[in-house]
Scaffold this motif. Sequence first.
Motif, PDB file in Angstrom:
ATOM      1  N   VAL A  76       3.815   8.012   4.156  1.00  0.00           N
ATOM      2  CA  VAL A  76       4.509   8.082   5.713  1.00  0.00           C
ATOM      3  C   VAL A  76       4.789   6.629   5.642  1.00  0.00           C
ATOM      4  CG1 VAL A  76       2.143   7.846   6.625  1.00  0.00           C
ATOM      5  CG2 VAL A  76       4.018   8.477   7.997  1.00  0.00           C
ATOM      6  N   GLN A  77       5.746   6.358   6.267  1.00  0.00           N
ATOM      7  CA  GLN A  77       6.210   5.228   6.696  1.00  0.00           C
ATOM      8  C   GLN A  77       6.452   4.952   8.113  1.00  0.00           C
ATOM      9  OE1 GLN A  77       9.060   3.134   3.909  1.00  0.00           O
ATOM     10  NE2 GLN A  77       8.488   4.507   2.328  1.00  0.00           N
ATOM     11  N   ASN A  78       5.948   3.667   8.577  1.00  0.00           N
ATOM     12  CA  ASN A  78       6.144   3.275   9.987  1.00  0.00           C
ATOM     13  C   ASN A  78       6.950   2.034  10.119  1.00  0.00           C
ATOM     14  OD1 ASN A  78       4.742   5.341  11.005  1.00  0.00           O
ATOM     15  ND2 ASN A  78       2.796   4.629  10.858  1.00  0.00           N
TER      16      ASN A  78
ATOM     17  N   GLY B 176      -2.184   6.740  18.637  1.00  0.00           N
ATOM     18  CA  GLY B 176      -3.576   5.908  18.343  1.00  0.00           C
ATOM     19  C   GLY B 176      -4.070   6.518  16.851  1.00  0.00           C
ATOM     20  N   ILE B 177      -4.144   7.573  16.614  1.00  0.00           N
ATOM     21  CA  ILE B 177      -4.946   8.463  15.495  1.00  0.00           C
ATOM     22  C   ILE B 177      -4.020   7.919  14.343  1.00  0.00           C
ATOM     23  CG2 ILE B 177      -5.314  10.211  14.245  1.00  0.00           C
ATOM     24  CD1 ILE B 177      -6.278  11.569  16.944  1.00  0.00           C
ATOM     25  N   ASP B 178      -4.520   7.085  13.196  1.00  0.00           N
ATOM     26  CA  ASP B 178      -3.754   6.500  12.087  1.00  0.00           C
ATOM     27  C   ASP B 178      -3.763   7.527  10.856  1.00  0.00           C
ATOM     28  OD1 ASP B 178      -2.462   4.259  13.287  1.00  0.00           O
ATOM     29  OD2 ASP B 178      -4.623   3.539  13.529  1.00  0.00           O
TER      30      ASP B 178
ATOM     31  N   GLY C  51       3.404  12.746  11.097  1.00  0.00           N
ATOM     32  CA  GLY C  51       3.605  11.289  10.712  1.00  0.00           C
ATOM     33  C   GLY C  51       2.238  11.003  10.208  1.00  0.00           C
ATOM     34  N   VAL C  52       1.052  11.681  10.575  1.00  0.00           N
ATOM     35  CA  VAL C  52      -0.186  11.046  10.373  1.00  0.00           C
ATOM     36  C   VAL C  52      -0.719  11.629   8.957  1.00  0.00           C
ATOM     37  CG1 VAL C  52      -2.731  11.000  11.080  1.00  0.00           C
ATOM     38  CG2 VAL C  52      -0.898  11.054  12.713  1.00  0.00           C
ATOM     39  N   PRO C  53      -1.246  10.477   8.037  1.00  0.00           N
ATOM     40  CA  PRO C  53      -1.681  11.234   6.502  1.00  0.00           C
ATOM     41  C   PRO C  53      -3.020  12.016   6.829  1.00  0.00           C
ATOM     42  CG  PRO C  53      -1.133   8.730   6.704  1.00  0.00           C
ATOM     43  CD  PRO C  53      -0.983   9.193   8.048  1.00  0.00           C
TER      44      PRO C  53
ATOM     45  N   LEU D 159       0.687  -9.160  12.220  1.00  0.00           N
ATOM     46  CA  LEU D 159       1.781  -9.906  12.519  1.00  0.00           C
ATOM     47  C   LEU D 159       1.321 -10.361  13.900  1.00  0.00           C
ATOM     48  CD1 LEU D 159       4.985  -8.080  11.931  1.00  0.00           C
ATOM     49  CD2 LEU D 159       4.105 -10.178  10.712  1.00  0.00           C
ATOM     50  N   ASP D 160       1.085 -11.723  14.166  1.00  0.00           N
ATOM     51  CA  ASP D 160       0.590 -12.441  15.513  1.00  0.00           C
ATOM     52  C   ASP D 160      -0.903 -11.755  15.877  1.00  0.00           C
ATOM     53  OD1 ASP D 160       3.241 -13.900  15.538  1.00  0.00           O
ATOM     54  OD2 ASP D 160       4.099 -12.169  16.525  1.00  0.00           O
ATOM     55  N   GLY D 161      -1.615 -11.538  14.883  1.00  0.00           N
ATOM     56  CA  GLY D 161      -2.982 -11.150  15.179  1.00  0.00           C
ATOM     57  C   GLY D 161      -3.252  -9.683  15.305  1.00  0.00           C
ATOM     58  N   GLN D 162      -2.105  -9.072  15.278  1.00  0.00           N
ATOM     59  CA  GLN D 162      -2.080  -7.502  15.290  1.00  0.00           C
ATOM     60  C   GLN D 162      -1.888  -6.770  14.071  1.00  0.00           C
ATOM     61  OE1 GLN D 162      -2.794  -5.871  18.596  1.00  0.00           O
ATOM     62  NE2 GLN D 162      -3.264  -8.203  19.254  1.00  0.00           N
ATOM     63  N   TRP D 163      -2.676  -5.886  14.086  1.00  0.00           N
ATOM     64  CA  TRP D 163      -2.683  -4.819  12.633  1.00  0.00           C
ATOM     65  C   TRP D 163      -1.647  -3.836  13.061  1.00  0.00           C
ATOM     66  CZ3 TRP D 163      -3.595  -6.554   8.206  1.00  0.00           C
ATOM     67  CH2 TRP D 163      -4.754  -7.439   7.732  1.00  0.00           C
ATOM     68  N   GLY D 164      -0.654  -3.425  12.225  1.00  0.00           N
ATOM     69  CA  GLY D 164      -0.104  -2.260  12.138  1.00  0.00           C
ATOM     70  C   GLY D 164       0.101  -1.323  10.824  1.00  0.00           C
ATOM     71  N   LEU D 165       0.277  -0.185  11.050  1.00  0.00           N
ATOM     72  CA  LEU D 165       0.253   0.646   9.508  1.00  0.00           C
ATOM     73  C   LEU D 165       1.716   0.562   9.335  1.00  0.00           C
ATOM     74  CD1 LEU D 165      -0.853   2.746   7.860  1.00  0.00           C
ATOM     75  CD2 LEU D 165      -0.277   4.500   9.501  1.00  0.00           C
ATOM     76  N   CYS D 166       1.554   0.295   8.070  1.00  0.00           N
ATOM     77  CA  CYS D 166       3.143   0.088   7.292  1.00  0.00           C
ATOM     78  C   CYS D 166       3.472   1.304   6.518  1.00  0.00           C
ATOM     79  CB  CYS D 166       3.217  -1.169   6.559  1.00  0.00           C
ATOM     80  SG  CYS D 166       4.855  -1.427   5.784  1.00  0.00           S
ATOM     81  N   HIS D 167       2.350   1.671   5.764  1.00  0.00           N
ATOM     82  CA  HIS D 167       2.603   2.924   4.673  1.00  0.00           C
ATOM     83  C   HIS D 167       1.293   3.867   4.803  1.00  0.00           C
ATOM     84  CE1 HIS D 167       6.106   1.253   3.127  1.00  0.00           C
ATOM     85  NE2 HIS D 167       5.548  -0.080   2.923  1.00  0.00           N
ATOM     86  N   GLY D 168       1.373   5.059   4.344  1.00  0.00           N
ATOM     87  CA  GLY D 168       0.030   5.802   4.328  1.00  0.00           C
ATOM     88  C   GLY D 168       0.538   7.087   3.322  1.00  0.00           C
TER      89      GLY D 168
END
Length: 609
Positions: A5-7, A233-235, A259-261, A282-291
């Motif tokens: 999955v890609q975000n 919020g669930i990744d 969209g959730v693995p 980015l700028d101190g915030q984590w984000g999911l890129c790939h799963g």
Amino acid sequence: MRHFVQNPVSDQGVRVSLRILATTDLHMNILPYDYHADRSVSGWGLSRTAQLIDDARGEAANVILLDNGDSLYGSALGERLPNVDSDPVHPMIRAMNHLNYDAMNLGNHDFDQGRDAVLRAIRGAEFPVLTANAELPKGAGIVPYVLLRRQVKDDQGGVQMLTIGVIGFLPPNSLHQAQIDTTDILDAARHYVPQMKAEGADVIIALAHSGMGAKAHRADMENVLYPLSTVPGIDALIGGHTHQVFPAEEAEADGVLNGVPTVMPGFWGSHLGVIDLSMVCLDGQWGLCHGAASLRAVSDDPGDEAPTKSTIETLFSDLHDATRAAMQARVGKTVQPLNNYFTLVGADSATRLVQHAMLDHARLVQEALDLPDLPLLAASAAFKSGGFGGPDYYTALSAGTMTQRSLADLYMFPNSFALVKVTGAFLRNWLERSCSIFNQVLPGQGAVQLKDDGVPGYIHESVLGLTYQVDLSQPARFSPAGALRTADAGRLRSLRHEGRSVQDDDQFLLATTDYRVLGGGNYPIPAPEDILPVVPIEIRELLTDYVANQDRIRLDVAPTWQFEPIAGASVWFRSSPKGRDVVQEYPWLQLNERTACDDRGFTCYELPL
């Protein structure tokens, strides 16, 4: 097989990969050994899954290991626990400590021996124990969620801090026997996930001891993965409870829900779930890129022996030997073989013995408590009925000595006896639920599959003391999962007691289990005043008493139920190839062998209707 999955998170910035490993529904199968059959196995057991865990850990820099519940009880090994004073650590907890689990969710069967037993079992856990939707006392050592703060390596070899949130859920309305209230899973998720985010969770993993279920949410759903995957919020999502695997080998199973693995790693350690997440900061915030979501299966090739690496087998060798010795203790004798290869078509001597034992105990209770002089009935199901357990997963006892191993094979769960006052109308609804697992068959249709592969055979119950027929040409009142479809639909025909037609207002005493009277398997729930107060006793205990008190076990295996004839129609079903050796025990059952051995090792039998 890997699915992605890609975000829409930028690929610029610091990148960290996180691997999540998961087991579920271990049911105390620490070792690759079938204590009912007294033989080693190759396709399951945590000591074999351990090699998959070692391999998966060696492939990634940042790894956490989680369990999704129903781990503490379910095998004979779990019933031969060490003395609490000399060794206070529950065997499964000891095994998980040994494998360095990071967190454990609780499932409904972890409470089979009551709340206090769970609290004692987890005392030695070196990791957090979770459930977010069960009301447990504060300070019990069980929390709704945990924030794991980990130093992780980024893709450039640097060190980053990552806060991994893990939350756990179990099926609602499944802990009545332990006197524990529960709440809806989605309600709990919507309450706690934002709280976890506010407390600094960079990524959130949901451990849901729950199956797929319907896509639309309804209150207190038992199987809720589809709607749970929509909660913001669930990744990553780990399921279980139904003993299924996801993603499956079929191409249409893509390992992603909304969209959730997502993974469902089978049962008894048959599979290891692997979810790989790629995070960008980015700028101190984590984000999911790939799963990516995948499963790794323990080999079921008997020639593929587990390496001698496993220290788990050494760790539990004494408990293993003691369990085997206890299982060999003699209880009684049967003069006929007992088996349930053909339980789905009404031929099942193994379950018949369990029902006789339940009826016998019900008579004693009726006399001791001076209960109304109503006819007694007994309902039970065949727990070992193939399915995901494979072609050897049936009960089959030879004539001769019966041991504790025999009784554990006949009835494998620690359910307790229950006695309920019921009407004819209630019984009819009960049996309509039972036969709803079968597919509809119209006149002239040949070789219709009796039930879909994903529908558990153990949902189907028969009732000793009644005779009846099932008309498959009619639509089912309930779905295979137990949801009401059409209230006035019905497949039951010729429902009789001692040759007399059962009327809606007739009254009976039904011997069943605490699991069923609380709605287990989505069976009808009796009114509280109709559940009679009886001294708690497990089914296996009363079964032991019954067998021990019989000179020899000899049963009439004539069918209590059969399918109503349908012109020009037939059904087929899977069972063990060993069934052909015992089919002569049921002379009224006319079967044709359709496939001697399919790709899963089952024989496919056809039954003319």
